[in-house]
Design an enzyme around this catalytic site. Structure first.
Site, PDB file in Angstrom:
ATOM      1  N   ASN A   1       2.407  48.975  12.781  1.00 52.90           N
ATOM      2  CA  ASN A   1       3.315  48.286  11.789  1.00 52.90           C
ATOM      3  C   ASN A   1       2.546  47.732  10.541  1.00 52.90           C
ATOM      4  O   ASN A   1       1.669  46.817  10.795  1.00 52.90           O
ATOM      5  CB  ASN A   1       4.264  47.076  12.403  1.00 52.90           C
ATOM      6  N   ALA A   2       2.823  48.406   9.510  1.00 55.24           N
ATOM      7  CA  ALA A   2       1.911  48.098   8.151  1.00 55.24           C
ATOM      8  C   ALA A   2       2.154  46.355   7.881  1.00 55.24           C
ATOM      9  O   ALA A   2       1.263  45.839   7.547  1.00 55.24           O
ATOM     10  CB  ALA A   2       2.266  48.874   7.172  1.00 55.24           C
TER      11      ALA A   2
ATOM     12  N   ASP B   1       4.240  40.314  20.195  1.00 53.51           N
ATOM     13  CA  ASP B   1       5.708  40.719  20.869  1.00 53.51           C
ATOM     14  C   ASP B   1       6.667  39.843  20.236  1.00 53.51           C
ATOM     15  O   ASP B   1       6.540  38.320  20.347  1.00 53.51           O
ATOM     16  CB  ASP B   1       5.809  40.972  22.358  1.00 53.51           C
ATOM     17  N   SER B   2       7.945  40.217  19.613  1.00 59.29           N
ATOM     18  CA  SER B   2       8.730  39.237  18.930  1.00 59.29           C
ATOM     19  C   SER B   2      10.346  39.872  19.318  1.00 59.29           C
ATOM     20  O   SER B   2      10.303  40.836  19.611  1.00 59.29           O
ATOM     21  CB  SER B   2       8.308  39.318  17.392  1.00 59.29           C
TER      22      SER B   2
ATOM     23  N   GLY C   1      14.165  44.332   9.927  1.00 56.71           N
ATOM     24  CA  GLY C   1      15.296  44.195  10.814  1.00 56.71           C
ATOM     25  C   GLY C   1      16.314  43.250  10.730  1.00 56.71           C
ATOM     26  O   GLY C   1      17.172  43.390  10.050  1.00 56.71           O
TER      27      GLY C   1
ATOM     28  N   HIS D   1       8.139  32.438  12.913  1.00 55.93           N
ATOM     29  CA  HIS D   1       7.472  32.709  14.377  1.00 55.93           C
ATOM     30  C   HIS D   1       6.135  33.335  14.363  1.00 55.93           C
ATOM     31  O   HIS D   1       5.386  32.706  14.941  1.00 55.93           O
ATOM     32  CB  HIS D   1       8.601  33.466  15.106  1.00 55.93           C
TER      33      HIS D   1
END
Ligand code: IMP
Length: 198
Positions: free
Chosen positions: A11-12, A71-72, A155, A182
């Site tokens: 993911n850029a 991870d989110s 998202g 976060h």
């Protein structure tokens, strides 16, 4: 000394964020792809931390560098913390976020402000060349909005409302989002852990 870190992401946006946060250190971050690693990793953990560790370890097996992975996801209290660790896979990986966000708003129809509480969560794992594994964690509290607002971010950002700022995270600039998010919190904690070790 200039130390390399491999970030287990394609993911850029995440690469940009981590590079900004580590800009004032000696660490320089390359993506998995830049390191020549092409892996599809099954995220079969049951917590954000477990999934971050799974990803970091899988990449660490392929190289001798410090490896980070994150991870989110989004937890909505009224929906028993859905979509949680399934945030990317919710309604199918290829379903647009316009549809996912509309679905979540629909599932909360008639639900009061007080019951619309939600949070973004991020776990970051680091695997060091000597095998040591550590994790850091960040979260930001908010509420699910009644409609999508804002064009920034990605998202679930357009429906994640921050009451203290009166905006969704899609209405924040990159810098504003990094300072409250976060992922920003987890990355800054990881930066401190890295600085302690090197
Ligand atoms: P990951 O890339 O496997 O960590 O998946 C995280 C998923 O959680 C993303 O695909 C989004 O659906 C959601 N998510 C995580 N962080 C954010 C954020 O900052 N804004 C919006 N959605 C997010």
């Amino acid at each position: 000394m200039n130390r390399k870190i491999v970030f287990a992401t394609g993911n850029a946006g995440k690469m940009k964020e981590i590079r900004e946060i580590l800009a004032d250190t000696e660490f320089h971050v390359v993506s998995m792809k830049e390191e020549g690693i092409d892996l599809s990793i099954e995220e079969d953990g049951v917590t954000f931390e477990e999934n971050a560790v799974i990803k970091a370890k899988a990449v660490a097996e392929k190289c001798g560098e410090i490896v980070l992975a994150d991870d989110s996801g989004l937890e909505i209290d009224y929906l028993n913390k859905e979509p949680g660790i399934y945030s990317a896979r919710y309604m199918g990986e290829d379903t647009s976020y316009r549809i996912k966000n509309a679905n979540l708003i629909e599932r909360l129809s008639g639900v009061s402000d007080e019951e619309r509480t939600a949070r973004f969560i991020c776990a970051i794992a680091a695997v060091f060349p000597d095998g040591e594994v550590i994790t850091t964690y960040g979260q930001v509290e908010g509420r699910i909005d009644y409609e999508e607002k804002g064009e920034n971010g990605f998202g679930y950002d357009p429906i994640f409302y921050l009451p203290q700022l009166g905006k969704t995270t899609a209405q924040l600039s990159d810098d504003e989002k990094n300072s409250v998010s976060h992922r920003g919190e987890a990355l800054r904690k990881m930066k401190e852990e890295l600085k302690k070790r090197f």
